[in-house]
Design a protein around this motif. Structure first.
Motif, mmCIF file in Angstrom:
data_model
loop_
_atom_site.group_PDB
_atom_site.id
_atom_site.type_symbol
_atom_site.label_atom_id
_atom_site.label_comp_id
_atom_site.label_asym_id
_atom_site.label_seq_id
_atom_site.Cartn_x
_atom_site.Cartn_y
_atom_site.Cartn_z
ATOM 1 N N ASP A 82 0.856 -1.190 0.000
ATOM 2 C CA ASP A 82 0.000 0.000 0.000
ATOM 3 C C ASP A 82 0.897 1.246 0.000
ATOM 4 O O ASP A 82 0.676 2.175 0.758
ATOM 5 C CB ASP A 82 -0.895 -0.026 1.245
ATOM 6 C CG ASP A 82 -2.106 0.869 1.066
ATOM 7 O OD1 ASP A 82 -2.375 1.286 -0.090
ATOM 8 O OD2 ASP A 82 -2.772 1.185 2.073
ATOM 9 N N LEU A 83 1.957 1.212 -0.833
ATOM 10 C CA LEU A 83 2.893 2.332 -0.877
ATOM 11 C C LEU A 83 2.730 3.105 -2.183
ATOM 12 O O LEU A 83 2.498 2.505 -3.234
ATOM 13 C CB LEU A 83 4.338 1.819 -0.800
ATOM 14 C CG LEU A 83 4.812 1.288 0.544
ATOM 15 C CD1 LEU A 83 6.139 0.546 0.386
ATOM 16 C CD2 LEU A 83 4.960 2.422 1.551
ATOM 17 N N LYS A 84 2.873 4.413 -2.081
ATOM 18 C CA LYS A 84 2.781 5.245 -3.281
ATOM 19 C C LYS A 84 4.184 5.742 -3.674
ATOM 20 O O LYS A 84 5.082 5.813 -2.846
ATOM 21 C CB LYS A 84 1.875 6.459 -3.018
ATOM 22 C CG LYS A 84 0.403 6.071 -2.948
ATOM 23 C CD LYS A 84 -0.505 7.278 -3.130
ATOM 24 C CE LYS A 84 -0.467 8.170 -1.906
ATOM 25 N NZ LYS A 84 -1.392 9.299 -1.959
ATOM 26 N N CYS A 85 4.314 6.078 -4.935
ATOM 27 C CA CYS A 85 5.584 6.612 -5.451
ATOM 28 C C CYS A 85 5.314 7.958 -6.117
ATOM 29 O O CYS A 85 5.203 8.026 -7.332
ATOM 30 C CB CYS A 85 6.175 5.677 -6.504
ATOM 31 S SG CYS A 85 7.029 4.268 -5.867
ATOM 32 N N ASP A 86 5.219 9.001 -5.357
ATOM 33 C CA ASP A 86 4.988 10.323 -5.971
ATOM 34 C C ASP A 86 6.256 10.881 -6.607
ATOM 35 O O ASP A 86 6.185 11.751 -7.468
ATOM 36 C CB ASP A 86 4.482 11.318 -4.914
ATOM 37 C CG ASP A 86 2.990 11.184 -4.689
ATOM 38 O OD1 ASP A 86 2.353 10.397 -5.423
ATOM 39 O OD2 ASP A 86 2.463 11.854 -3.781
ATOM 40 N N TYR A 87 7.408 10.403 -6.133
ATOM 41 C CA TYR A 87 8.675 10.915 -6.656
ATOM 42 C C TYR A 87 9.623 9.766 -6.992
ATOM 43 O O TYR A 87 9.567 8.707 -6.361
ATOM 44 C CB TYR A 87 9.333 11.859 -5.640
ATOM 45 C CG TYR A 87 8.535 13.126 -5.464
ATOM 46 C CD1 TYR A 87 8.772 14.234 -6.267
ATOM 47 C CD2 TYR A 87 7.504 13.189 -4.522
ATOM 48 C CE1 TYR A 87 8.010 15.381 -6.131
ATOM 49 C CE2 TYR A 87 6.731 14.339 -4.384
ATOM 50 C CZ TYR A 87 6.999 15.430 -5.194
ATOM 51 O OH TYR A 87 6.236 16.562 -5.075
#
Lengths: 312, 431
Positions: B84-89
């Protein structure tokens, strides 16, 4: 050829200044950086211990330094620059101490500078950023101090030079006053314009710059002709050792870890025509007495090497 | 403020699941999409050896096959989708600092361009890149980097167009550098604030879709002792991301903030970092790089270390935005009538004036403390609605317990003056 100089601390002794200046001359130096700061040591000032040296009248001080002046003249060494005692302000110290530094030590240092017919005096900026919160506020305090002696500088034809210095937090060396070349250019130009004379210049200290990772080439190129005097010495990038250039390496290839090439390139590029002055008194302590003249010779040789490279 | 974990040292190329799981378990919601996952600087150090090892492990040696970067990143991206991890950068690969061969740039540029495409394809808001420094002379830095950085913007724009997301902005975040001077790390590209302003202004041009910003790496500034507060203030308008880590003053080491100490204090000037970011109200991504702390931590202790690291990042964010807690309340009262209370009044007293302060010492009740009345703690039982009680005393937990035992469970907040400038000034004035 550019002239070569060295500081008098550890070389010239009050008991026999002639011998010290002779050793400096014999080693191949034509100039000296008179270590006035050794007559009121920083270690004592920080402890708020004033030794009374600057209590003497200017006549008494001139009498005291007459043998030094004459010895320099006899041996053919010119006092090109000198170092005012530092710090010149101690945050949190009694007002009487800071008043003394401002009203006795600083003006008498200027008078001694004139007595030696010395053109430049190096002064430390106040180290108060930690307390005042910003570099700008810190410089304002320095300028307030310098404003007290700028009129004397103008009258005496002396240029006061501030040098890039460091501060420390725990065991980490951090940049201190006068480490932003661009800001210093603006300040030097503004002040000199205000006084209508070259009352302020810059002293680039290679060792201090190395400690806080300053790019020698960019810094010197930014200063340009505002660079008046030099404190040349080397270190390991960790402690302020004031050792001989080309001494420190960090890799198996044993290339110097200090950017001496950038130093030479930039002095050449700005057309530096001052004195290649070594602030390397500890070298005279780290070598045994029997090798001190040779150590001084080596420093002068390094100076001549720099001079040749700069004037290519 | 978005808190992001750099997966370097945490996530390994063969089995990325465990590392990503540790990051998630620690409470991070964001991880960098880092191509160092498959192509870290080690790959460029002893290349023949690295090539052999990589191929023996049936992995792609990316320096030889930059066109296969997406394929090499697939295990990371697949595991990421299961978390449930996001990668905005994103973070692009880079060359080791000690290499001096300019030709190596020809190897890294296609990889960085691939990283930019990958970042756009995966919906990132921006990518952190290093300027080119390998074999670049001081007087050629801008001439070499200008076309390279503008090209990265073009690559991003092309990829955005390919995806049909024409209005989506994208950031090229250029990281400030230290420079390898024969084993000594000194100031490198973008360590001079004036240079940051010039570069960003020149690069930005008129293209609003591609934004050029600074990724301020405080660790790189700290190694050689640059004044980070002054730097932050000078480049405030250009900061797009901040990387934090602790380390040494000799080499680049990624450690958890506040953990590198000597016998006489912290090695990193966190007060200057926090003051700076607080002064500019920084609210962008705050990225933790703890590569070496994790890499050399025993495997079974890593989850605990990761959780501590997350607490540390939460603490940093709280310090930077300490005033946010004050904004929540209609009224404020303080607990404690000493130095910390005075520091509250000095720094926030005018904007968030407290009704009173209280103290456990009956002898002080009714006294005036810098214009504030000192009251008994019982007065806290009769507070107006929506009042925050800010504990201004280092015995936080003890006082919190006291308040809870009094039946007060809502609106308890902590105030802290360890990272306020006034604490030094007050020492100076003998307070």
């Amino acid at each position: 050829m550019l002239e070569i100089g060295v500081q008098t601390h550890n070389a010239v002794m009050d008991e026999n200044p002639e011998a010290g200046f002779q050793m400096i001359h014999d080693a191949g130096f034509t100039c000296a950086d008179f270590s006035l700061n050794m007559y009121l040591k920083n270690t004592d000032i920080y402890k708020e211990r004033l030794n009374g040296f600057f209590d003497q009248s200017i006549e008494e001080l001139e009498e005291f330094f007459m043998p030094h002046k004459e010895a320099a003249m006899h041996t053919g060494v010119r006092i090109h620059q000198m170092h005012m005692p530092y710090p010149n302000f101690i945050p949190g110290a009694a007002d009487s101490i800071n008043d003394y530094l401002l009203r006795e030590m600083a003006p008498k240092s200027m008078q001694i500078c004139k007595f030696f017919e010395c053109r430049y005096i190096v002064v430390h900026g106040l180290k108060v950023k930690h307390f005042y919160g910003s570099e700008e506020a810190e410089w304002e305090a320095t300028e307030k101090f310098l404003d007290q002696i700028f009129p004397m500088a103008k009258e005496m034809g002396i240029t006061i030079c501030v040098e890039n210095i460091y501060t420390s937090a725990g065991k980490h060396i951090l940049e201190g006053p006068c480490c932003d070349a661009k800001k210093m250019v603006e300040r030097i130009d503004r002040i000199n314009e205000t006084y209508g004379a070259e009352v302020l210049g810059f002293c680039f200290d290679t060792g201090h710059a190395n400690l806080v990772g300053i790019d020698f080439e960019k810094f010197i190129m930014t200063l340009g002709k505002r660079l008046k005097v030099l404190h040349i010495h080397d270190n390991d990038g960790i402690a302020d050792l004031h050792q001989m250039p080309f001494t420190f390496t960090r890799t198996r290839e044993n290339h110097p870890s200090t950017d001496w090439e950038g130093f030479v390139r930039s002095l050449r590029a700005i057309g530096f025509d001052g004195v290649l002055n070594f602030e390397t008194a500890p070298v005279l302590k780290s070598f045994p007495k029997g090798l001190r003249p040779q150590a001084l010779h080596m420093l002068a040789e390094i100076g001549r090497y720099f001079a040749n490279e700069i004037e290519l | 403020m978005v808190l992001i974990c750099n997966p370097a040292g945490v996530v390994d190329a063969k089995h990325p699941g465990q590392g990503l799981g540790d990051i998630e378990l620690a409470g991070f919601e964001q991880v960098l999409l880092s191509t160092e996952f498959c192509c870290d600087e080690q790959k460029f150090k002893t290349m023949s050896r690295e090539r052999r090892i990589t191929e023996a492990e049936h992995l792609i040696y990316v320096p030889d096959h930059p066109e296969q970067l997406s394929e090499a990143m697939r295990p990371f991206l697949e595991m990421l989708r299961q978390c449930d991890l996001k990668c905005d950068y994103a973070l692009a690969s880079h060359l080791p600092r000690e290499r001096q061969n300019y030709e190596l740039n020809k190897l890294i540029i296609p990889i960085i361009e691939g990283a930019v495409r990958l970042a756009v394809q995966n919906g990132c808001k921006g990518i952190i890149v290093r300027p080119l420094y390998t074999g670049v002379n001081v007087d050629e830095e801008w001439e070499v980097n200008r076309p390279y950085l503008l090209r990265l913007g073009e690559v991003a724009r092309e990829e955005i167009c390919t995806l049909g997301e024409t209005l989506k902005p994208f950031q090229i975040l250029i990281e400030n550098q230290c420079k390898y001077q024969e084993g000594h790390l000194v100031r490198g590209i973008l360590s001079n604030p004036a240079e940051v302003c010039e570069w960003m202004t020149e690069l930005q041009g008129e293209d609003a879709q591609i934004e050029y910003k600074l990724c301020m790496n405080v660790g790189s500034l700290s190694i050689y002792g640059q004044d980070i507060y002054e730097y932050t203030m000078a480049v405030a308008d250009y900061i797009g991301a901040v990387i934090v880590h602790d380390g040494s003053n000799i080499e680049e080491v990624g450690m958890v903030p506040f953990t590198s100490v000597s016998s006489v204090g912290l090695m990193t000037q966190w007060i200057e970092i926090i003051r700076g970011l607080r002064s500019i109200s920084y609210d962008g991504p705050l990225i933790l790089d703890m590569e070496h702390a994790v890499r050399y931590c025993p495997m079974l202790l890593r989850p605990g270390l990761m959780q501590f690291a997350k607490h540390t990042m939460d603490y940093l964010a709280w310090q930077i935005h300490m005033a946010d807690a004050m904004k929540k309340y209609d009224h404020i009262v303080l607990f404690g009538a000493g130095n910390m209370c005075r520091n509250y009044l000095t720094n926030y007293g005018e904007q968030y004036p407290p009704l009173f302060t209280c103290d456990n010492n009956p002898k002080r009740w009714g006294q005036d403390f810098y214009g504030l009345s000192i009251e008994p703690p019982e007065k806290l039982l009769d507070l107006p609605e929506n009042t925050g009680i800010f504990i201004c005393n280092m015995y936080y937990r003890e006082i919190q317990k006291q308040l809870e035992e009094m039946g007060i469970t809502e609106g308890i907040e902590f105030f802290n003056d360890e990272y306020l400038q006034s604490i030094n000034m007050e020492r100076l004035t003998g307070l």
